[in-house]
Write a protein that holds these residues in place. Sequence first.
Motif, PDB file in Angstrom:
ATOM      1  N   ARG A  59       0.840  -1.189   0.000  1.00 51.11           N
ATOM      2  CA  ARG A  59       0.000   0.000   0.000  1.00 51.11           C
ATOM      3  C   ARG A  59       0.881   1.247   0.000  1.00 51.11           C
ATOM      4  O   ARG A  59       2.082   1.177   0.258  1.00 51.11           O
ATOM      5  CB  ARG A  59      -0.909  -0.008   1.232  1.00 51.11           C
ATOM      6  CG  ARG A  59      -0.190   0.246   2.548  1.00 51.11           C
ATOM      7  CD  ARG A  59      -1.176   0.217   3.691  1.00 51.11           C
ATOM      8  NE  ARG A  59      -0.489   0.426   4.960  1.00 51.11           N
ATOM      9  CZ  ARG A  59      -1.098   0.431   6.130  1.00 51.11           C
ATOM     10  NH1 ARG A  59      -2.396   0.237   6.181  1.00 51.11           N
ATOM     11  NH2 ARG A  59      -0.443   0.626   7.240  1.00 51.11           N
ATOM     12  N   TRP A  64      -3.551   3.900   3.410  1.00 53.16           N
ATOM     13  CA  TRP A  64      -4.673   4.082   2.498  1.00 53.16           C
ATOM     14  C   TRP A  64      -5.379   5.407   2.748  1.00 53.16           C
ATOM     15  O   TRP A  64      -5.881   6.030   1.808  1.00 53.16           O
ATOM     16  CB  TRP A  64      -5.657   2.919   2.650  1.00 53.16           C
ATOM     17  CG  TRP A  64      -5.125   1.653   2.056  1.00 53.16           C
ATOM     18  CD1 TRP A  64      -4.823   0.498   2.711  1.00 53.16           C
ATOM     19  CD2 TRP A  64      -4.801   1.429   0.687  1.00 53.16           C
ATOM     20  NE1 TRP A  64      -4.325  -0.432   1.837  1.00 53.16           N
ATOM     21  CE2 TRP A  64      -4.308   0.112   0.574  1.00 53.16           C
ATOM     22  CE3 TRP A  64      -4.861   2.216  -0.468  1.00 53.16           C
ATOM     23  CZ2 TRP A  64      -3.888  -0.440  -0.621  1.00 53.16           C
ATOM     24  CZ3 TRP A  64      -4.456   1.668  -1.667  1.00 53.16           C
ATOM     25  CH2 TRP A  64      -3.969   0.359  -1.742  1.00 53.16           C
ATOM     26  N   VAL A  69      -7.430   7.337  -4.185  1.00 53.57           N
ATOM     27  CA  VAL A  69      -8.051   6.130  -4.728  1.00 53.57           C
ATOM     28  C   VAL A  69      -9.247   6.519  -5.607  1.00 53.57           C
ATOM     29  O   VAL A  69     -10.065   7.356  -5.215  1.00 53.57           O
ATOM     30  CB  VAL A  69      -8.503   5.212  -3.567  1.00 53.57           C
ATOM     31  CG1 VAL A  69      -9.249   3.997  -4.102  1.00 53.57           C
ATOM     32  CG2 VAL A  69      -7.298   4.785  -2.740  1.00 53.57           C
ATOM     33  N   GLN A 535     -11.438   3.114   2.240  1.00 52.53           N
ATOM     34  CA  GLN A 535     -10.051   3.365   2.603  1.00 52.53           C
ATOM     35  C   GLN A 535      -9.863   3.355   4.122  1.00 52.53           C
ATOM     36  O   GLN A 535      -8.875   2.815   4.629  1.00 52.53           O
ATOM     37  CB  GLN A 535      -9.598   4.711   2.044  1.00 52.53           C
ATOM     38  CG  GLN A 535      -9.510   4.773   0.527  1.00 52.53           C
ATOM     39  CD  GLN A 535      -9.218   6.173   0.029  1.00 52.53           C
ATOM     40  OE1 GLN A 535     -10.094   6.819  -0.537  1.00 52.53           O
ATOM     41  NE2 GLN A 535      -8.011   6.654   0.250  1.00 52.53           N
ATOM     42  N   GLU A 539      -7.566   0.694   6.168  1.00 48.30           N
ATOM     43  CA  GLU A 539      -6.477   1.147   7.031  1.00 48.30           C
ATOM     44  C   GLU A 539      -6.637   0.613   8.455  1.00 48.30           C
ATOM     45  O   GLU A 539      -5.682   0.112   9.058  1.00 48.30           O
ATOM     46  CB  GLU A 539      -6.453   2.666   7.041  1.00 48.30           C
ATOM     47  CG  GLU A 539      -5.359   3.280   7.893  1.00 48.30           C
ATOM     48  CD  GLU A 539      -4.067   3.478   7.127  1.00 48.30           C
ATOM     49  OE1 GLU A 539      -3.130   3.999   7.719  1.00 48.30           O
ATOM     50  OE2 GLU A 539      -4.010   3.103   5.946  1.00 48.30           O
ATOM     51  N   PRO A 545      -7.974  -2.742   0.088  1.00 49.15           N
ATOM     52  CA  PRO A 545      -9.327  -2.216  -0.189  1.00 49.15           C
ATOM     53  C   PRO A 545     -10.214  -3.179  -0.953  1.00 49.15           C
ATOM     54  O   PRO A 545     -11.434  -3.144  -0.779  1.00 49.15           O
ATOM     55  CB  PRO A 545      -9.042  -0.946  -1.000  1.00 49.15           C
ATOM     56  CG  PRO A 545      -7.692  -0.513  -0.540  1.00 49.15           C
ATOM     57  CD  PRO A 545      -6.925  -1.781  -0.306  1.00 49.15           C
ATOM     58  N   ASN A 688      -9.160  11.462   1.063  1.00 53.75           N
ATOM     59  CA  ASN A 688      -8.901  11.091  -0.328  1.00 53.75           C
ATOM     60  C   ASN A 688      -8.830  12.382  -1.131  1.00 53.75           C
ATOM     61  O   ASN A 688      -9.867  12.997  -1.417  1.00 53.75           O
ATOM     62  CB  ASN A 688     -10.010  10.176  -0.866  1.00 53.75           C
ATOM     63  CG  ASN A 688      -9.750   9.710  -2.293  1.00 53.75           C
ATOM     64  OD1 ASN A 688      -9.231  10.440  -3.129  1.00 53.75           O
ATOM     65  ND2 ASN A 688     -10.113   8.462  -2.573  1.00 53.75           N
TER      66      ASN A 688
END
Length: 794
Positions: A59, A64, A69, A535, A539, A545, A688
């Motif tokens: 990752r 994450w 993503v 995500q 994590e 994911p 994100n």
Amino acid sequence: MSGVGGVGGTAPGPAGEVPGPGPESRWPGGGPDQESREPDGDPDPEGREPDDEPAPPTRPDRGWIGAPVPRVEGPLKVRGEATFAAEVALDGMVYAALAFSTTAKGRITTLDTAEAEAAPGVVLVMTHRNAPRMRPMPQFDTSEKAAGYDTLPIMQDDRVHWNGQPIAVVLAGTQEQADHAASLVRATYEAEPATTSFARAKAAGTEAGWFRGPLHLEIGDAEAELAAAAVSVDATYRTPPQNHDAIEPHAATVVWHGDDLVVHDASQSVAHTAWSLAHVLGVDEERVRVTSPFVGGGFGGKLLWQHQVLGAAAARLADRPVRIALSREGVFRVVGGRAPTEQRVAIGADRDGRFTALVHTGTQATTRHNAMPEPFTAPARSHYAVGSVKLDLRVAYLDVVANSTMRAPGGAVGSYALECAVDELAFALGVDPIELRLRNEPDRDPVDGRPFSSRHLVEAWRAGAERFGWDGRDPTPGAVREGEWWVGTGCATASHPYVRMPGGAVRITLTDRGRALVEVAAHEMGMGTATAQTQVVAELLALPPDRVSFAYGDSRMPGLVMAAGSQQTASIGAAVIAARRVLVAELLELVGDGSPLAGLAAEEVGALDRGLAKLDDPSRHESYAAVLARAGRAEVVVEASGPPPLEAATWSMHSFGAMFCEARVNAVTGEARVSRFLGSMDCGRVLNPRTAAAQVRGGIVMGLGAALVERTDVDERTGRVVNAGFAEHHVPVHLDVPEIDVIWTDVPDPRAPLGARGIGEVGVTGTAAAVANAVFHATGKRVRDLPLTPDRLL
């Protein structure tokens, strides 16, 4: 981004503190894999068991959380496989169309449906004469689950309350047949005096506004301080009514199974809508199920309106499934939007530009059948340090469709008036507009003195100014011209209060194949909720994911999470953290004596490589699949709620932004165009950046529309919306929108779950003011009424 801490060892405290980075933030996880997302699907084609699978890619170094993503639902939407409310197909389904009133207030004296009933394909015509008996909708925000926007009887009598109120529902075999038959419904009315002009409504008298508390505040004597100020501005700003114009019009597909009702809705409040529909229809709440997996835009407008109630009532009367999809005109007739406002902003300052007085008062329109004011004084409560303050909002009553929440209610229009006034004061003082704002930056909440949980707006201003190229700006209005175009730059502060409503709960199912399913009655309207929460779970559980499924949009799932107030990330995040703790405790109950985890307490372990490990000794590790296999369990299921949202009672919590605009105004035609825009945002941790930037850009586009083109025009003689369609009601199109740059401070808020504050609404605040200030800088002409159309700039 770093990880969010050991699974067993950290969780939000009473005020919702963000978990700190734990050892697992440095441990390898898995890379994204777009294979099956089902938690308990068939074995892989090659017949591999989970422990036999090749190691996934490592990752991102920072985890994450914070990785860009792509949307997990993106492929479904691109392939056209995402089913929206008006695309659900049911056996025996009929289609609905509405006939609307053409008077603003009065009674129906004659209602002739004979021609409509005789039209081809018609199954039923429902009016007040044959509609089932129903209660009014429970008004939004009056109880925990209330979702209705008006409190009127729905097709229960011959009364008309606004021009456009539904007076008949026609069901037919096709949508075209239903639309045609609805056009054949004939009605006459006994009209009564109606108030359909904002000016007349104000003249008739106003009342104090109320929105989760009184909208009046006085600190010191602001009027006296204003009169004594060395420099001051005192101006009136006006904003027009605006309509909800999501790409997907409002729709629902409705079916009864005996006494059980299923509504496939375009909704941002599935649990609230289910409860409210049960109240209206007189059935038990557990008999109503609302689903809404995909929504083509909500923005505060897709809660409960009359069309869902009418669809359910007609479906029961006809004993057939019903699809009711509002036409674009129907959205204007049935669904309310942002209310018009008239705002006075006055600011007094000393010669150095320190604010001594701030007055923000005014009036907005609403109806007597709802209580949804546009709390435009909200930005004045948090933007600037000032000794004396006077805030007041009054409401004037119109006989029109109920207004509603619309992206950043209050803040979108209130920031326009406040931030234009600050710009006017900067010009009067001869001070740079950014410098003036920095001189008045508060160190605590200006109203109640609470400490800020995290405020890095100064950093946002400085980073934004550098990125935008603010230095070297000639402060003289009208100094730059390129051919026919005057060119100017402007700025404004953006803000939106942090919200986390009670009721956030999730269910996590962890299987012996090392997959996790997370279920919550939340919503995905394009803002990236499913992606960001996938995500987060990846994590927190140290799973790739592709081993996490996030299920949402169904009132049968746990939680009471409305997609409103930019609060889903915080509400779901707090619940996920709580459920994670319960999950770890249950797993540790299952480990046997031979497990490397035997004897460990929850606070001693964290997530590592698809399992758990001792925080200070990662060699004591066991996968989830191994724990469940030893215990003979196929899965473990936990459900938990986040702690009460007490953090906002202790701390002043807001998302902020510094907005920068370059605008061009044609000297011949008066046309205004935005050529560059930058949002420098301070919203806590960015889960994100890809989906977050899309959210902020979307808000900015809405702000550009409000600044330049959007206005709902009402014929003040009749109360009828006259531009009920995109041919006359203009919204920004691609050629109206420049490249929009978004940057972040990206500093986690230690008081918010996951360190993240809301981003869904802050982008629309400050944007219209930045445009108006840039237009003034380009032309030297100050226009205080939105939108900035050519007739106002010539």
